[in-house]
Design a protein around this motif. Structure first.
Motif, short mmCIF file in Angstrom:
data_model
loop_
_atom_site.label_atom_id
_atom_site.label_comp_id
_atom_site.label_asym_id
_atom_site.label_seq_id
_atom_site.Cartn_x
_atom_site.Cartn_y
_atom_site.Cartn_z
N VAL A 48 0.86 -1.18 0.00
CA VAL A 48 0.00 0.00 0.00
C VAL A 48 0.90 1.24 0.00
CG1 VAL A 48 -1.83 1.22 1.22
CG2 VAL A 48 -1.72 -1.27 1.34
N PRO A 49 0.81 2.07 -1.04
CA PRO A 49 1.65 3.28 -1.09
C PRO A 49 1.32 4.26 0.03
CG PRO A 49 0.68 2.79 -3.25
CD PRO A 49 0.01 1.90 -2.25
N ALA A 50 2.35 4.88 0.56
CA ALA A 50 2.19 5.81 1.68
C ALA A 50 1.26 6.96 1.34
CB ALA A 50 3.55 6.33 2.12
N ASP A 51 1.30 7.45 0.11
CA ASP A 51 0.44 8.58 -0.25
C ASP A 51 -1.04 8.20 -0.18
OD1 ASP A 51 0.94 6.99 -2.57
OD2 ASP A 51 0.28 8.64 -3.86
N LEU A 52 -1.37 6.94 -0.47
CA LEU A 52 -2.77 6.50 -0.36
C LEU A 52 -3.19 6.37 1.09
CD1 LEU A 52 -3.09 3.85 -3.21
CD2 LEU A 52 -3.74 6.27 -3.21
N VAL A 53 -2.27 5.96 1.96
CA VAL A 53 -2.57 5.89 3.39
C VAL A 53 -2.82 7.29 3.93
CG1 VAL A 53 -1.74 5.20 5.67
CG2 VAL A 53 -1.25 3.76 3.68
N GLU A 54 -1.96 8.24 3.56
CA GLU A 54 -2.14 9.63 4.00
C GLU A 54 -3.50 10.16 3.56
OE1 GLU A 54 1.15 11.79 2.39
OE2 GLU A 54 2.55 11.01 3.89
N ARG A 55 -3.88 9.87 2.32
CA ARG A 55 -5.17 10.33 1.79
C ARG A 55 -6.32 9.69 2.57
NH1 ARG A 55 -8.83 8.27 -1.91
NH2 ARG A 55 -10.09 9.88 -2.92
N ALA A 56 -6.24 8.40 2.86
CA ALA A 56 -7.30 7.71 3.59
C ALA A 56 -7.46 8.30 4.99
CB ALA A 56 -7.01 6.21 3.65
N THR A 79 -2.13 12.10 14.14
CA THR A 79 -2.12 10.78 13.54
C THR A 79 -0.76 10.52 12.93
OG1 THR A 79 -2.97 11.62 11.44
CG2 THR A 79 -4.58 10.76 13.00
N SER A 80 -0.39 9.26 12.86
CA SER A 80 0.85 8.86 12.20
C SER A 80 0.63 7.45 11.68
CB SER A 80 2.04 8.90 13.17
OG SER A 80 1.83 7.99 14.25
N PHE A 81 1.53 7.01 10.83
CA PHE A 81 1.40 5.65 10.29
C PHE A 81 2.73 5.13 9.83
CE2 PHE A 81 1.14 8.25 6.52
CZ PHE A 81 1.79 7.50 5.55
N GLU A 82 2.79 3.82 9.66
CA GLU A 82 3.92 3.17 9.03
C GLU A 82 3.37 2.06 8.15
OE1 GLU A 82 6.38 0.47 11.54
OE2 GLU A 82 5.00 1.10 13.17
#
Length: 85
Positions: A48-56, A79-82
């Motif tokens: 899963v590309p990081a930019d799609l996670v940021e958008r979600a 919020t944060s993610f990896e």
């Protein structure tokens, strides 16, 4: 927000293999011990590309999450993610 993030990623045909969320909150010392700060960290496994996670996450926070929109707006919320392959 976890359900929103999973749903947005699935609609974009990028369903993660796993999605975990960890929430840590700081509460006021005095009654009614309301939330002062919330930190929500997502761990996503899969291609899963990081930019799609940021958008979600952004869509959930700005548009979909009824819980967030029901809370006081003066709560500090991070919020944060990896992404793990």
């Amino acid at each position: 927000m976890s359900m929103d993030v999973a749903h947005v990623l699935a609609k974009g045909r990028r369903s993660p293999r796993a999605l975990r969320a960890r929430l840590v909150g700081d509460r006021a010392q005095e009654d009614p011990h309301r939330l002062l700060q919330v930190v929500l960290h997502f761990t996503i496994e899969g291609d899963v590309p990081a930019d799609l996670v940021e958008r979600a996450i952004r869509l959930s926070r700005e548009k979909y999450c009824s819980v967030w929109h029901s809370l006081r707006q003066d709560i500090q919320f991070e919020t944060s993610f990896e992404v793990r392959s």
